[in-house]
Design a protein around this motif. Structure first.
Motif, short mmCIF file in Angstrom:
data_model
loop_
_atom_site.label_atom_id
_atom_site.label_comp_id
_atom_site.label_asym_id
_atom_site.label_seq_id
_atom_site.Cartn_x
_atom_site.Cartn_y
_atom_site.Cartn_z
N VAL A 117 27.68 31.87 -10.57
CA VAL A 117 26.44 31.15 -10.88
C VAL A 117 26.58 30.41 -12.20
O VAL A 117 27.20 30.91 -13.15
CB VAL A 117 25.24 32.13 -10.98
CG1 VAL A 117 23.94 31.36 -11.21
CG2 VAL A 117 25.13 32.98 -9.75
N GLY A 118 25.98 29.22 -12.28
CA GLY A 118 25.94 28.47 -13.53
C GLY A 118 24.92 27.37 -13.48
O GLY A 118 24.60 26.85 -12.40
N LEU A 119 24.40 26.99 -14.66
CA LEU A 119 23.41 25.92 -14.77
C LEU A 119 24.05 24.70 -15.41
O LEU A 119 24.73 24.80 -16.42
CB LEU A 119 22.23 26.39 -15.64
CG LEU A 119 21.18 25.32 -16.00
CD1 LEU A 119 20.43 24.87 -14.76
CD2 LEU A 119 20.22 25.85 -17.05
N ALA A 120 23.85 23.55 -14.78
CA ALA A 120 24.28 22.28 -15.36
C ALA A 120 23.05 21.44 -15.62
O ALA A 120 22.43 20.93 -14.70
CB ALA A 120 25.24 21.56 -14.42
N GLU A 121 22.68 21.33 -16.90
CA GLU A 121 21.43 20.64 -17.25
C GLU A 121 21.48 19.15 -16.92
O GLU A 121 20.45 18.54 -16.65
CB GLU A 121 21.13 20.85 -18.73
CG GLU A 121 20.84 22.30 -19.08
CD GLU A 121 20.55 22.50 -20.57
OE1 GLU A 121 20.65 21.50 -21.32
OE2 GLU A 121 20.24 23.64 -20.97
N ASP A 122 22.69 18.58 -16.93
CA ASP A 122 22.81 17.13 -16.69
C ASP A 122 22.93 16.78 -15.21
O ASP A 122 22.90 15.60 -14.85
CB ASP A 122 24.04 16.59 -17.43
CG ASP A 122 23.87 16.71 -18.94
OD1 ASP A 122 22.71 16.72 -19.40
OD2 ASP A 122 24.89 16.78 -19.64
N ALA A 123 23.09 17.80 -14.36
CA ALA A 123 23.25 17.52 -12.93
C ALA A 123 21.88 17.30 -12.29
O ALA A 123 21.02 18.17 -12.33
CB ALA A 123 23.98 18.67 -12.25
N LYS A 124 21.71 16.11 -11.73
CA LYS A 124 20.43 15.76 -11.11
C LYS A 124 20.67 15.19 -9.72
O LYS A 124 21.83 14.99 -9.33
CB LYS A 124 19.66 14.78 -12.00
CG LYS A 124 20.41 13.52 -12.35
CD LYS A 124 19.59 12.68 -13.32
CE LYS A 124 20.22 11.33 -13.59
NZ LYS A 124 21.49 11.42 -14.32
N PRO A 125 19.62 14.94 -8.94
CA PRO A 125 19.84 14.39 -7.61
C PRO A 125 20.73 13.16 -7.65
O PRO A 125 20.53 12.26 -8.48
CB PRO A 125 18.43 14.04 -7.13
CG PRO A 125 17.56 15.04 -7.84
CD PRO A 125 18.19 15.23 -9.19
N GLY A 126 21.73 13.16 -6.78
CA GLY A 126 22.71 12.07 -6.76
C GLY A 126 24.03 12.45 -7.39
O GLY A 126 25.05 11.79 -7.15
N THR A 127 24.03 13.50 -8.21
CA THR A 127 25.27 13.94 -8.85
C THR A 127 26.23 14.52 -7.81
O THR A 127 25.84 15.37 -7.00
CB THR A 127 24.98 15.02 -9.92
OG1 THR A 127 24.11 14.48 -10.91
CG2 THR A 127 26.27 15.50 -10.58
#
Length: 600
Positions: A52-62
């Motif tokens: 598990v991990g969080l990517a704050e910059d990953a948004k729809p389309g990434t």
């Protein structure tokens, strides 16, 4: 219920995307974001081997991939979008959508009149948008539910859908996840439910990287597709979770109304609680949360009521199952074909039995299978059985993919329609049958692996060995095979086809208006001595169906107190014309059906 864990990429506005996947043997794992330059984010190992991990910059389309132990990168097994195909990076999507169907609560199962279609061949566009454009025609016909053949991402752009390798991703060439949501919303606006065909018994061969992550498969069993999906071996809790999360996603996030579960006899599970029961329990919980019904409809060739019996009575609690016996009885009596698995059928009395008791093989010995099969389904409600005279399997798995249009006369198509639509069961049409589509529906793929293409060609030829079909099987890889399978929607140019469609429409209206509450207990079915005329009567609704299967006129008596509602031989339905109906005596034209209603 077993282990439940969200998997895949989950985007939350202003927080970013949480990535989760299962790889119990990995020592290290990362998510690789495919932005301007690749950005790698380490993931944390949690219980049972979830990363598990969080990517704050990953948004729809990434776009993203997962990397295991500093080695190869793979798409996400639970990817919800594969915009560049099965071998390329996955895409983060958002489930925020401007739904307009807030008042939609699904239909009662007994009101389902299902229309099975293949997205790629149903419309000129071959997309979800193409189906939307045809919804007014389906609404006019009287259809209340469409059933989409599998749309999970498969290799290439041409496939029946049973080679899907990303069960969570709507096929990119059809319009992807946004296109599917738009279709579901449009269907609900038109008062039409959506059934989605899902495949939980195998994954396709090309682009299937699940084994690189963990033991998704087991060698305990052999299946037609190789090693079985792991529903009861070591680590199986997490494979079960994968498919349970898949079902819940379609129902919750895409607002699908029902799932058709492909070939559940190939979901091999000897555990204390069968996967299908666990799946139904999760769906029951979702129903309570969302205050609306969902239906799980199984395809099975076992004739086993355990699938649909209540959980408290030792069943799995599914809403319904397909009933092949009904199809086979209709097909053999009207076409005369008795090759292959049809050799167990062909007697007109089979139609009487299946109308009253559902399964024909209900503890009977099957000469074709060389064993006893089936259980007694007499006590199960009629709505639990989905019946048809044509479907993708029964048409497309013929060598040449011919529809009934090519196998029986135009006149015989109308009694066949009545057998399905006026039966007590849940009726299903196969796209194009309502007007007598003449194009075939053939098997097609668009694999990129040459060896795999050859294996598919060889396998198709071997499938036809037990049938006496003549000719050469079309090449599944050829684009021509796919194009030959597209509907022509030609009824607007053909008077005969338009008359047949109007006949279907009339039958559907009869079912909706007169046969609202149907049950087998209030149905009588008989054959005449020559076994050429079948009569079945819905006693509670006061509706009788009389069918002449022979190519000669037949006379029946004892119809005082009944008035004629529909005669397929009438010229307005494209028939040869019919004698006047006189009280008590009826002359049935060859290959025709009469519908009578009790006089008030």
């Amino acid at each position: 219920m077993g282990i439940t864990r969200e998997i895949g990429a989950h985007y939350v506005q202003e927080k970013g995307t949480t990535f989760t996947f299962w790889a119990p043997d990995a020592e290290q794992a990362e998510v690789v974001l495919h932005v301007n330059s690749k950005q790698t984010i380490p993931l944390q190992r949690e219980a049972f081997g979830y990363w598990v991990g969080l990517a704050e910059d990953a948004k729809p389309g990434t776009r993203y991939t997962f990397k295991l132990d500093n080695d190869k990168e793979f798409p996400d097994p639970a990817s919800q979008s594969q915009p560049d195909g099965v071998h390329e990076a996955s895409e983060v999507i958002s489930h925020t959508y401007n739904w307009t169907d807030q008042n939609w609560k699904n239909l009662p199962l007994e009101e389902y009149i299902i229309y099975e279609l293949h997205v790629g061949t149903f419309s000129e566009e071959g997309t979800f948008e193409g189906i939307i454009n045809k919804l007014p025609e389906l609404k006019d016909l009287g259809i209340t539910a469409i059933e989409l053949m599998p749309i999970a991402q498969f290799p290439g752009e041409r496939n029946w859908g049973y080679d899907g390798v990303y069960p969570f991703a709507a096929q990119n060439s059809y319009g992807g996840p946004e296109g599917l949501k738009k279709l579901v919303d449009a269907c609900h606006k038109a008062g039409i439910a959506v059934v989605l065909d899902v495949v939980y018994n195998h994954l396709g061969p090309e682009g299937n990287y699940t084994s690189s992550f963990g033991p998704y498969f087991t060698e305990k069993y052999n299946t037609p597709w190789g090693a079985a999906l792991n529903f009861d071996d070591a680590h199986s809790d997490h494979v079960r979770n994968f498919f349970i999360q898949n079902a819940l996603m379609w129902l919750r996030d895409f607002k699908i109304d029902a799932l058709r579960l492909d070939a559940v006899h190939a979901i091999l599970d000897t555990g204390a609680k069968h996967f299908l029961q666990e799946l139904q329990e999760h769906v029951n919980h979702l129903e309570q949360q969302l205050h609306k019904p969902f239906y799980l409809i199984a395809e099975s060739d076992l004739n086993d009521v355990r699938l649909i019996n209540p959980i408290e009575n030792g069943g799995y609690g599914l809403a319904a199952q397909w009933m092949d016996d009904y199809h086979h009885a209709i097909h053999t009596v009207t076409t005369g074909e008795t090759d292959g698995y049809y050799s167990d059928f062909g007697k007109p009395e089979h139609l009487v039995k299946t109308l009253k008791h559902s399964f024909i093989y209900n503890g009977m010995y099957s000469e074709y299978r060389k064993r006893t099969i089936g259980t007694d389904a007499t006590a199960n409600p009629a709505k639990q059985f989905v019946v048809c005279s044509q479907n993708h399997d029964q048409v497309g798995n013929r060598m040449l993919g011919e529809r009934l249009t090519k196998l029986v006369s135009f006149e015989m198509l109308k009694p066949i329609a009545a057998l399905v639509i006026l039966s007590p069961y849940t009726p299903m049409l196969f796209m194009g049958e309502e007007y007598g589509e003449e194009n075939p529906f053939q098997f097609f793929v668009s694999h990129s692996d040459k060896d795999l293409v050859e294996a598919v060609r060889k396998g198709r030829k071997e499938e036809f060995a037990s049938f006496a079909w003549q000719g050469e099987a079309p090449d599944p890889q050829s684009e021509e095979t796919f194009n030959n399978s597209k509907l022509q929607h030609s009824y607007t140019e053909s008077e005969k086809q338009n008359q047949l469609r109007k006949f279907y429409k009339e039958l559907i209206q009869l079912r909706k208006s007169v046969l609202k509450k149907l049950c087998k207990e209030q149905l009588e079915a008989t054959l005449n001595e020559e076994e050429t005329v079948l009569q079945f009567t819905h006693t509670s609704a006061g509706l009788r169906c009389v069918i002449n299967f022979s190519d000669q006129p037949q006379t029946i008596t004892g119809t005082q107190g009944w008035q004629l509602v529909l005669n397929s031989a009438d010229t307005k339905w494209g028939g040869p014309g019919s004698d006047n109906y006189t009280s008590g005596v009826i002359t049935l034209q060859p290959e025709s059906v009469l519908v009578l209603q009790a006089k008030a």
